[in-house]
Design an enzyme around this catalytic site. Structure first.
Site, PDB file in Angstrom:
ATOM      1  CE  LYS A  20      -9.303 -11.818  -0.938  1.00  0.00           C
ATOM      2  NZ  LYS A  20      -9.322 -10.310  -1.225  1.00  0.00           N
ATOM      3  CG  ASN A  21      -7.482 -10.744  -4.603  1.00  0.00           C
ATOM      4  OD1 ASN A  21      -8.630 -10.671  -3.979  1.00  0.00           O
ATOM      5  ND2 ASN A  21      -6.368 -10.580  -3.921  1.00  0.00           N
ATOM      6  NE  ARG A  57      -9.889  -1.174  -4.156  1.00  0.00           N
ATOM      7  CZ  ARG A  57      -9.864   0.145  -4.040  1.00  0.00           C
ATOM      8  NH1 ARG A  57     -10.555   0.977  -3.586  1.00  0.00           N
ATOM      9  NH2 ARG A  57      -8.943   0.499  -4.943  1.00  0.00           N
ATOM     10  CB  CYS A  69      -8.492  -4.613   3.519  1.00  0.00           C
ATOM     11  SG  CYS A  69      -9.024  -6.239   3.857  1.00  0.00           S
ATOM     12  CG  ASP A 124      -2.733  -9.261  -1.125  1.00  0.00           C
ATOM     13  OD1 ASP A 124      -2.765  -8.085  -0.706  1.00  0.00           O
ATOM     14  OD2 ASP A 124      -3.230  -9.376  -2.196  1.00  0.00           O
TER      15      ASP A 124
HETATM   16  N1  EPU Z   1      -4.251   3.148  -7.162  1.00  0.00           N
HETATM   17  C1  EPU Z   1      -4.685   4.337  -7.277  1.00  0.00           C
HETATM   18  N2  EPU Z   1      -5.654   4.754  -7.895  1.00  0.00           N
HETATM   19  C2  EPU Z   1      -6.508   3.787  -8.527  1.00  0.00           C
HETATM   20  C3  EPU Z   1      -6.225   2.540  -8.120  1.00  0.00           C
HETATM   21  C4  EPU Z   1      -5.133   1.946  -7.562  1.00  0.00           C
HETATM   22  O1  EPU Z   1      -4.052   5.262  -6.665  1.00  0.00           O
HETATM   23  O2  EPU Z   1      -7.584   4.344  -9.041  1.00  0.00           O
HETATM   24  C5  EPU Z   1      -3.000   2.850  -6.441  1.00  0.00           C
HETATM   25  C6  EPU Z   1      -3.321   2.264  -4.968  1.00  0.00           C
HETATM   26  O3  EPU Z   1      -3.513   3.062  -4.119  1.00  0.00           O
HETATM   27  C7  EPU Z   1      -2.081   1.289  -4.798  1.00  0.00           C
HETATM   28  C8  EPU Z   1      -1.842   0.862  -6.197  1.00  0.00           C
HETATM   29  O4  EPU Z   1      -2.327   1.685  -7.094  1.00  0.00           O
HETATM   30  O5  EPU Z   1      -1.241   1.959  -4.254  1.00  0.00           O
HETATM   31  C9  EPU Z   1      -2.165  -0.682  -6.512  1.00  0.00           C
HETATM   32  O6  EPU Z   1      -3.493  -0.843  -6.172  1.00  0.00           O
HETATM   33  P1  EPU Z   1      -4.264  -1.851  -6.987  1.00  0.00           P
HETATM   34  O7  EPU Z   1      -5.038  -1.164  -7.791  1.00  0.00           O
HETATM   35  O8  EPU Z   1      -3.325  -2.846  -7.588  1.00  0.00           O
HETATM   36  O9  EPU Z   1      -5.098  -2.631  -5.935  1.00  0.00           O
HETATM   37  P2  EPU Z   1      -6.424  -3.202  -5.838  1.00  0.00           P
HETATM   38  O10 EPU Z   1      -6.780  -3.553  -7.250  1.00  0.00           O
HETATM   39  O11 EPU Z   1      -7.659  -2.432  -5.202  1.00  0.00           O
HETATM   40  C10 EPU Z   1      -5.882  -5.522  -5.454  1.00  0.00           C
HETATM   41  C11 EPU Z   1      -6.316  -6.698  -4.568  1.00  0.00           C
HETATM   42  C12 EPU Z   1      -5.765  -6.594  -3.113  1.00  0.00           C
HETATM   43  C13 EPU Z   1      -4.115  -6.367  -3.633  1.00  0.00           C
HETATM   44  C14 EPU Z   1      -3.798  -5.436  -4.502  1.00  0.00           C
HETATM   45  C15 EPU Z   1      -2.278  -5.198  -4.968  1.00  0.00           C
HETATM   46  C16 EPU Z   1      -8.426  -7.537  -5.156  1.00  0.00           C
HETATM   47  C17 EPU Z   1      -9.939  -7.369  -4.815  1.00  0.00           C
HETATM   48  N3  EPU Z   1      -7.836  -6.840  -4.309  1.00  0.00           N
HETATM   49  O12 EPU Z   1      -6.316  -4.401  -5.248  1.00  0.00           O
HETATM   50  O13 EPU Z   1      -5.851  -7.657  -2.335  1.00  0.00           O
HETATM   51  O14 EPU Z   1      -3.239  -6.048  -2.213  1.00  0.00           O
HETATM   52  O15 EPU Z   1      -4.462  -5.620  -5.733  1.00  0.00           O
HETATM   53  O16 EPU Z   1      -1.981  -6.797  -5.356  1.00  0.00           O
HETATM   54  O17 EPU Z   1      -7.920  -8.208  -6.062  1.00  0.00           O
HETATM   55  C18 EPU Z   1      -6.032  -8.874  -0.348  1.00  0.00           C
HETATM   56  O18 EPU Z   1      -6.603  -9.876  -1.025  1.00  0.00           O
HETATM   57  O19 EPU Z   1      -5.709  -8.994   0.836  1.00  0.00           O
HETATM   58  C19 EPU Z   1      -5.806  -7.306  -1.128  1.00  0.00           C
HETATM   59  C20 EPU Z   1      -6.012  -6.454  -0.370  1.00  0.00           C
END
Ligand code: EPU
Length: 414
Positions: free
Chosen positions: A21-22, A92, A116, A304
Site C-alpha cells: 500500500k505505502n 493521507r 488514520c 505500523d
Molecule cells: N512529521 C512532522 N511533519 C511533517 C511530516 C511528518 O512532524 O511534515 C512527523 C510525524 O508527525 C511523525 C513523524 O514525522 O511523528 C514520521 O511521520 P511520517 O511522515 O514518516 O509518516 P507518513 O509519511 O505520514 C507513512 C505511512 C504510515 C506510517 C508512517 C511511519 C503512508 C501513506 N503512510 O506516514 O503508514 O505509519 O509513514 O512509518 O505511507 C499505515 O500504513 O497504517 C500508516 C499509518
C-alpha cells in the site's frame, strides 16, 4: 460495516502477500509526472488504492485498473487543475499528488489530506520544502499553491519522515540542477518509489546511507513497474500466526530482506521461521516470551506493527514494554483491548502489556492497524468477536476475508 471473527484452535495454512500500500500510493501519484503511459503490476485491491484511482479520475487522468491481473494503467497526458475530489481528505497519501501538480500547473489548490488519526500528523516539512523550491503557499480552508521559478534545494530533514522524503523527491526530479536531501527516510517503500522513478529516467543517487542527490531531468518517460510486496501486511500475518500456540503458516511472495526487524522479534518471542526463497514458514511456540522493544524509522521496528505486536504480547509469559517513538499517541487499539479485559496501558508513548486472557465481545477498528490488531485479539480470545467499522481494515489489507479463511479463521461480513 461489521465483521464477525471465529477462530479455530489452531492457525494453519498458506497465503500470498499483495503489493505494498505505502509504496503503491506514491507510485500512482508519481505516474502523473509523465505524460506517457505508465503500467503498474502487483497493485493491491484495497480501498485506499480505489480512493486514489477515484482522485485521478476526478483529475481527468486516464486510468484503467484490471484487478484480476493486479494491473493499473495510467496516462496523464491531460490533467485538471485542483485537488478538490472528496477522496483527497479521506486519504493521507493524497498529498503525494501535490508534487506532480507543481510541475503541471502554475497555480492550484488542494483540500487537506486525511488518513488514520493517531494524534497530530502535520505536513509542515512538506510545505517548507515547497516554499524553498519556489512556491507561494496560502493555507485557508484549502491549501493554495502559486509557482514562481522552481529551483533545486539543499535540505536536511530534522525528523525522518516517509511522506516528506517521498514528496521532496517527487517534487525535485524535474527541477533543473542538483538537489541534495539529507537525513531522509530509507523505508523500503521510499526505495521502491526511487526505483520506479529511475525506471522513468529520473537521476537519483545515494551519496551516503541517508542522503541522496537528484539531478533534475527535463522529462520522465513511460515505464512498466511491479510494486514491492507489502512488508506490513506480511508482518501482520506473521504476528497473527503467533496469536495461537503451535500454529504454522506459510507466507509466500515476500521480500525477506525487508522483514529482518520482524523476524528478529518473532525469534525473540520464541517463534521459529524457515525461509525458502521468497516464502516463509512461521511456527508459533507453546508460550510467547515477553520482550522490550522500541519502534523507529526503518531499519528499526515499524510503528505500523506496534498495535498488532502489542496485542500478541497479551499472550506473553510476563510483562512486555513497547516504546512507540513515531506516534506517541498511537493508542486506538488500547481502549478496544481493554473492553476485552486486557491489562495494557500507554503512558507518553510507553506501552506496558501484561499477560491477560481475553474475553469475547464487540470492538471497533478505529483505524487500519487497530483493525488488524482486533482480529489478532479475537484469535487470542479463542471465541467469537464482532469488529465494528471494519471498513478501515479493507483500506490496507487486500482480500482479508479470503486470506483469513485460508489459514483457518472464519470471517463473515454482517
Ligand atoms: N512529521 C512532522 N511533519 C511533517 C511530516 C511528518 O512532524 O511534515 C512527523 C510525524 O508527525 C511523525 C513523524 O514525522 O511523528 C514520521 O511521520 P511520517 O511522515 O514518516 O509518516 P507518513 O509519511 O505520514 C507513512 C505511512 C504510515 C506510517 C508512517 C511511519 C503512508 C501513506 N503512510 O506516514 O503508514 O505509519 O509513514 O512509518 O505511507 C499505515 O500504513 O497504517 C500508516 C499509518
Amino acid at each position: 460495516m461489521k465483521i464477525k471473527i471465529k477462530c479455530p484452535s489452531i492457525i494453519k495454512g498458506e497465503i500470498e502477500i499483495s503489493g505494498s500500500k505505502n509504496a503503491c500510493l506514491p507510485i500512482i501519484a508519481a505516474s502523473l509526472l509523465s505524460k506517457e503511459e505508465i503500467t503498474l503490476y502487483n497493485v493491491p485491491l484495497i480501498t485506499d488504492v480505489i480512493s486514489m484511482i477515484r482522485i485521478l479520475d476526478d483529475l481527468g487522468v486516464s486510468v484503467n485498473y484490471n484487478y484480476v491481473e493486479s494491473k493499473l494503467v495510467i496516462r496523464a497526458n491531460r490533467i485538471k487543475k485542483d485537488l478538490d475530489s472528496c477522496f483527497v481528505s479521506k486519504l493521507r497519501a493524497s498529498y503525494y499528488l501535490i508534487s506532480p501538480l507543481i510541475h503541471r500547473k502554475n497555480n492550484f489548490a488542494t483540500l487537506y489530506p486525511g488518513g488514520c488519526n493517531f494524534g497530530k500528523r502535520p505536513i509542515d516539512f512538506h510545505l517548507k520544502l515547497y516554499k524553498q523550491m519556489g512556491l507561494d503557499i496560502t493555507e485557508k480552508e484549502k491549501i493554495y499553491f502559486k509557482k514562481r521559478k522552481l529551483r533545486p534545494i539543499n535540505y536536511t530533514f530534522s525528523t525522518v519522515t516517509v511522506g516528506g522524503t517521498i514528496n521532496a523527491i517527487l517534487s525535485t526530479v524535474l527541477i533543473k540542477g542538483k538537489t541534495t536531501l539529507s537525513n531522509i527516510a530509507i523505508e523500503p517503500e521510499v526505495i521502491d518509489v526511487i526505483h520506479f522513478l529511475q525506471s522513468m529516467g529520473a537521476k537519483i543517487q545515494f551519496i551516503d546511507k541517508r542522503s541522496i542527490v537528484i539531478e533534475g531531468v527535463k522529462e520522465l518517460h513511460k515505464t512498466t513497474y511491479s510494486i514491492m510486496p507489502d512488508r506490513i501486511e506480511a508482518g501482520s500475518y506473521m504476528f497473527l500466526a503467533m496469536a495461537k500456540p503451535n500454529s504454522q503458516i506459510k507466507i509466500n511472495k515476500v521480500n525477506v530482506s525487508h522483514l529482518e526487524n520482524v523476524i528478529e522479534v518473532i525469534n525473540k518471542l520464541g517463534g521459529e521461521i524457515t525461509i525458502i526463497n521468497d516464502s516463509m514458514e512461521i511456527k508459533s511456540p507453546e508460550n510467547i516470551k515477553n520482550i522490550n522493544i522500541s519502534t523507529g524509522p526503518y531499519p528499526y521496528f515499524p510503528t505500523d506493527l506496534q498495535p498488532i505486536l502489542s496485542t500478541v504480547l497479551l499472550n506473553g509469559n510476563d510483562t512486555s514494554k513497547i516504546n512507540e517513538t513515531i506516534y506517541p499517541s498511537r493508542n486506538s487499539h488500547i481502549k478496544e483491548l481493554s473492553k476485552m479485559k486486557a491489562s495494557i496501558e500507554m503512558n507518553q508513548g510507553l506501552i506496558t502489556i501484561n499477560p491477560s486472557p481475553l474475553i469475547s465481545g464487540m470492538v471497533q477498528a478505529n483505524d487500519l492497524r487497530c483493525g488488524f490488531a482486533m482480529i489478532v485479539a479475537g484469535v487470542i480470545s479463542g471465541k467469537q468477536i464482532i469488529i465494528n467499522q471494519a471498513e478501515y481494515i479493507f483500506r490496507g489489507y487486500d482480500d482479508i476475508m479470503g486470506k483469513l479463511c485460508k489459514i483457518g479463521i472464519k470471517c463473515k461480513k454482517e
